[in-house]
Motif scaffolding. Sequence first.
Motif, PDB file in Angstrom:
ATOM      1  N   ARG A   8       0.834  -1.204   0.000  1.00 30.74           N
ATOM      2  CA  ARG A   8       0.000   0.000   0.000  1.00 30.74           C
ATOM      3  C   ARG A   8       0.867   1.251   0.000  1.00 30.74           C
ATOM      4  NH1 ARG A   8      -3.418   0.896   5.255  1.00 30.74           N
ATOM      5  NH2 ARG A   8      -1.334   1.310   6.020  1.00 30.74           N
ATOM      6  N   THR A   9       1.866   1.300   0.868  1.00 32.66           N
ATOM      7  CA  THR A   9       2.741   2.470   0.952  1.00 32.66           C
ATOM      8  C   THR A   9       3.561   2.632  -0.314  1.00 32.66           C
ATOM      9  OG1 THR A   9       2.847   2.293   3.346  1.00 32.66           O
ATOM     10  CG2 THR A   9       4.606   3.535   2.296  1.00 32.66           C
ATOM     11  N   LYS A  10       4.048   1.527  -0.867  1.00 34.55           N
ATOM     12  CA  LYS A  10       4.821   1.609  -2.109  1.00 34.55           C
ATOM     13  C   LYS A  10       3.971   2.159  -3.245  1.00 34.55           C
ATOM     14  CE  LYS A  10       8.090  -1.979  -0.837  1.00 34.55           C
ATOM     15  NZ  LYS A  10       8.610  -3.303  -1.067  1.00 34.55           N
ATOM     16  N   LEU A  48       4.510   5.634  -5.334  1.00 37.47           N
ATOM     17  CA  LEU A  48       4.535   5.622  -6.790  1.00 37.47           C
ATOM     18  C   LEU A  48       3.515   6.623  -7.361  1.00 37.47           C
ATOM     19  CD1 LEU A  48       5.666   4.367  -9.381  1.00 37.47           C
ATOM     20  CD2 LEU A  48       3.919   2.574  -9.164  1.00 37.47           C
ATOM     21  N   GLU A  49       2.325   6.666  -6.739  1.00 40.33           N
ATOM     22  CA  GLU A  49       1.304   7.611  -7.189  1.00 40.33           C
ATOM     23  C   GLU A  49       1.770   9.052  -7.031  1.00 40.33           C
ATOM     24  OE1 GLU A  49      -3.451   8.491  -6.323  1.00 40.33           O
ATOM     25  OE2 GLU A  49      -2.236   7.556  -4.751  1.00 40.33           O
ATOM     26  N   LEU A  50       2.449   9.359  -5.931  1.00 43.39           N
ATOM     27  CA  LEU A  50       2.983  10.717  -5.731  1.00 43.39           C
ATOM     28  C   LEU A  50       4.037  11.063  -6.761  1.00 43.39           C
ATOM     29  CD1 LEU A  50       3.266  10.906  -1.832  1.00 43.39           C
ATOM     30  CD2 LEU A  50       1.708  12.195  -3.293  1.00 43.39           C
ATOM     31  N   VAL A  89       5.421  13.878 -12.070  1.00 41.15           N
ATOM     32  CA  VAL A  89       5.916  13.784 -13.445  1.00 41.15           C
ATOM     33  C   VAL A  89       4.908  14.405 -14.412  1.00 41.15           C
ATOM     34  CG1 VAL A  89       6.523  12.189 -15.313  1.00 41.15           C
ATOM     35  CG2 VAL A  89       7.344  11.770 -13.006  1.00 41.15           C
ATOM     36  N   GLY A  90       3.618  14.132 -14.167  1.00 44.94           N
ATOM     37  CA  GLY A  90       2.554  14.549 -15.090  1.00 44.94           C
ATOM     38  C   GLY A  90       2.307  15.979 -15.031  1.00 44.94           C
TER      39      GLY A  90
END
Length: 186
Positions: free
Chosen positions: A172-174, A178-180, A185-186
């Motif tokens: 979950r934390t990983k 990754l989402e952050l 980047v976007g």
Amino acid sequence: MAGENTSLNGLAGRYALALLEIAEEKSALDAVAEDLTGLKQLVSDSSELQDLLSSPLYTRDQQVKAISAILDKAGVNEVTHNFALVVAENRRLAVLADMADAYLAELARRRGEVRAKVTAAHELTKTQQKAIADALKASAGGSVEVDVTVDESLIGGMIVQVGSRMVDSSLRTKLQRLELVMKGVG
């Protein structure tokens, strides 16, 4: 003596210290520790029991009868049973889990043990628990007692906390990290 350890400060600490002294007198330190661990698990698994312990809507008599019935069914040691009844009589059931934590922490401290809290995504086998304890023993340099809880929202992996140190290797934390990164980047 209570001043030696911050876990024995406050209401929960005073009750825990009293329980420790009685359990030691009755040679029931381990039995009480096992009972308290089981009781904490019961409370965490039952929202109804949490409500009973914390709600002022229940009378003293209702709480005493309910906790007595629960403890009878669980088959706890006489010391644990009597202690919980005193806590209920004094209308302190809301801090029973804190009392249990303080008792377990002080017992571990006196024995030179380190307590590790492990939150896993799934139930761990005894072999897995032993492997974790052995790894923590190697890094902590002493006897390690492992408390394992399950939180399926972790998806995979685990969170290990020893004292103020925490290692979060949960999926979950990983994924959150990754989402952050992807948002940046976007």
